[in-house]
Design an enzyme around this catalytic site. Structure first.
Site, PDB file in Angstrom:
ATOM      1  N   LYS A 113      37.680 -23.021 -39.652  1.00  0.00           N
ATOM      2  CA  LYS A 113      37.848 -24.412 -39.211  1.00  0.00           C
ATOM      3  C   LYS A 113      38.681 -25.239 -40.185  1.00  0.00           C
ATOM      4  O   LYS A 113      38.834 -24.890 -41.351  1.00  0.00           O
ATOM      5  CB  LYS A 113      36.479 -25.044 -38.938  1.00  0.00           C
ATOM      6  CG  LYS A 113      35.920 -24.531 -37.605  1.00  0.00           C
ATOM      7  CD  LYS A 113      34.664 -25.198 -37.143  1.00  0.00           C
ATOM      8  CE  LYS A 113      34.257 -24.569 -35.792  1.00  0.00           C
ATOM      9  NZ  LYS A 113      32.978 -25.081 -35.295  1.00  0.00           N
TER      10      LYS A 113
ATOM     11  N   ARG B 284      28.444 -17.791 -36.015  1.00  0.00           N
ATOM     12  CA  ARG B 284      29.563 -17.545 -35.110  1.00  0.00           C
ATOM     13  C   ARG B 284      30.827 -17.364 -35.950  1.00  0.00           C
ATOM     14  O   ARG B 284      31.159 -18.236 -36.761  1.00  0.00           O
ATOM     15  CB  ARG B 284      29.699 -18.742 -34.167  1.00  0.00           C
ATOM     16  CG  ARG B 284      30.788 -18.625 -33.108  1.00  0.00           C
ATOM     17  CD  ARG B 284      30.809 -19.901 -32.265  1.00  0.00           C
ATOM     18  NE  ARG B 284      31.820 -19.875 -31.233  1.00  0.00           N
ATOM     19  CZ  ARG B 284      33.091 -20.190 -31.439  1.00  0.00           C
ATOM     20  NH1 ARG B 284      33.500 -20.551 -32.628  1.00  0.00           N
ATOM     21  NH2 ARG B 284      33.950 -20.146 -30.438  1.00  0.00           N
TER      22      ARG B 284
HETATM   23  C1  7PM Z   1      37.631 -27.028 -34.091  1.00  0.00           C
HETATM   24  C2  7PM Z   1      36.353 -27.077 -33.645  1.00  0.00           C
HETATM   25  C3  7PM Z   1      38.401 -25.921 -33.882  1.00  0.00           C
HETATM   26  C4  7PM Z   1      35.864 -25.986 -33.012  1.00  0.00           C
HETATM   27  C5  7PM Z   1      37.890 -24.842 -33.264  1.00  0.00           C
HETATM   28  C6  7PM Z   1      36.605 -24.862 -32.797  1.00  0.00           C
HETATM   29  C7  7PM Z   1      31.668 -23.739 -32.108  1.00  0.00           C
HETATM   30  C8  7PM Z   1      31.425 -23.306 -30.806  1.00  0.00           C
HETATM   31  C9  7PM Z   1      33.536 -23.564 -31.095  1.00  0.00           C
HETATM   32  C10 7PM Z   1      30.559 -23.976 -32.985  1.00  0.00           C
HETATM   33  C11 7PM Z   1      29.146 -23.308 -31.157  1.00  0.00           C
HETATM   34  C12 7PM Z   1      36.406 -22.410 -32.772  1.00  0.00           C
HETATM   35  C13 7PM Z   1      36.057 -23.694 -32.188  1.00  0.00           C
HETATM   36  N1  7PM Z   1      33.002 -23.878 -32.275  1.00  0.00           N
HETATM   37  N2  7PM Z   1      30.180 -23.087 -30.327  1.00  0.00           N
HETATM   38  N3  7PM Z   1      32.610 -23.202 -30.190  1.00  0.00           N
HETATM   39  N4  7PM Z   1      29.330 -23.747 -32.455  1.00  0.00           N
HETATM   40  N5  7PM Z   1      27.893 -23.123 -30.723  1.00  0.00           N
HETATM   41  O1  7PM Z   1      36.441 -22.326 -34.010  1.00  0.00           O
HETATM   42  O2  7PM Z   1      30.683 -24.394 -34.141  1.00  0.00           O
HETATM   43  O3  7PM Z   1      36.666 -21.453 -32.038  1.00  0.00           O
HETATM   44  S1  7PM Z   1      35.216 -23.665 -30.697  1.00  0.00           S
END
Ligand code: 7PM
Length: 287
Positions: free
Chosen positions: A224, A258
């Site tokens: 991130k 995750r």
């Molecule tokens: C910024 C924010 C960039 C999130 C990319 C993402 C999560 C998720 C995602 C999390 C749960 C990514 C994402 N992040 N589901 N889905 N928790 N439960 O890194 O932190 O793919 S999307």
């Protein structure tokens, strides 16, 4: 505390030790028109590798949750996600979570064999709560202020951790009113979602406060932008930061991590758990 296994449809998730949820890319291949076949094949190969690397769960999503991402229409999300969910269960016997906020995708994913609903909007979209209740599947509730499109504009909190816990408490209550048993819920502080660097760091430092909810904690920090900002690293260079954060979260009670880099994350999660367990072992010897 919370139970040690989670019933996920036809499958069971063992949470006696923390586990890794692998992030599966199902981005459409816009350059080949018969692309759906190649897409599914690529996803299956990536999934097989993640399972070999020790992933306990595979998270499938239509890539609509990134900040500033264009919303994907319902049919497009169904077309992308459902065939993959079905293939992962049937061909690899994998426990699949579906990263979705859409009622129809929740319903069809459950029918296609998904084991967990992972909704970054905590079932706030119309019909999502009812669809999740009917699915009988576990649901991950994640904290986010606002919507993915606008969330990073100017997030504000007086006390980020307290507000995250209060939000999750309310969503848990709403789920219970809708007929989703507490035993089916997971909670996630939502790192990177409507939080600036200081919010993310403080929330991570204070993450153990989420244990007051007495539900399994899921976290996602992998690659991130937080690591970009704190360490000045491009997305391709964020693995060390992501692993350090994974360890810190496990130390503070996270049970599901995750991550994109499954093999490396499995190692650090196992090691952090082994250190945490050593305390329990020495307490056993004393009693
Ligand atoms: C910024 C924010 C960039 C999130 C990319 C993402 C999560 C998720 C995602 C999390 C749960 C990514 C994402 N992040 N589901 N889905 N928790 N439960 O890194 O932190 O793919 S999307």
């Amino acid at each position: 505390m919370h139970p040690i296994t989670l019933s996920c449809g036809a499958r069971t998730l063992d949470l006696s030790a923390p586990v890794v949820m692998g992030v599966l890319n199902v981005t459409p291949d816009s350059f080949s028109d018969g692309g759906r076949y190649t897409e599914r094949d690529a996803a299956l190969r990536q999934a097989e590798q993640m399972l070999r690397d020790g992933a306990a769960i595979l998270d499938v999503g239509g890539e609509s949750t990134r900040p500033g991402a264009a919303p994907v229409c319902e049919q497009e999300e169904l077309d992308r996600v459902i065939p993959i969910v079905e293939a992962l269960g049937r061909e690899l016997d994998a426990l699949v979570s579906v990263d979705t906020s859409t009622a129809a995708v929740i319903r069809d994913s459950a029918a296609a064999g998904a084991g967990i609903i992972n909704d970054v909007r905590s079932l706030r979209r119309p019909g999502a709560m009812q669809a999740a209740a009917a699915s009988q599947l576990p649901v991950c509730l994640m904290h986010m202020q606002g919507e993915p499109g606008s969330m990073q504009d100017n997030p504000h909190y007086d006390d980020v951790t307290a507000e995250v816990v209060a939000f999750l408490r309310e969503q848990i209550a709403a789920c219970e009113r809708a007929g989703i048993a507490r035993e089916r819920l997971l909670v996630d502080p939502g790192f990177g979602f409507a939080k600036n660097v200081q919010h993310n760091l403080l929330l991570m430092q204070e993450m153990a406060d989420l244990q007051s909810l007495a539900l399994p904690i899921l976290i996602g920090v992998s690659r991130k932008s937080l690591f970009g900002k704190v360490l000045n690293r491009d997305v391709s260079e964020r693995l060390p930061g992501s692993l350090a954060a994974a360890v810190m979260c496990v130390e503070r009670g996270a049970m599901i991590v995750r991550a994109h880099d499954v093999k490396e994350t499995v190692d650090v999660v196992r090691f952090a758990h082994a250190v945490r367990e050593s305390q329990r072992e020495s307490q056993k010897e004393l009693s």
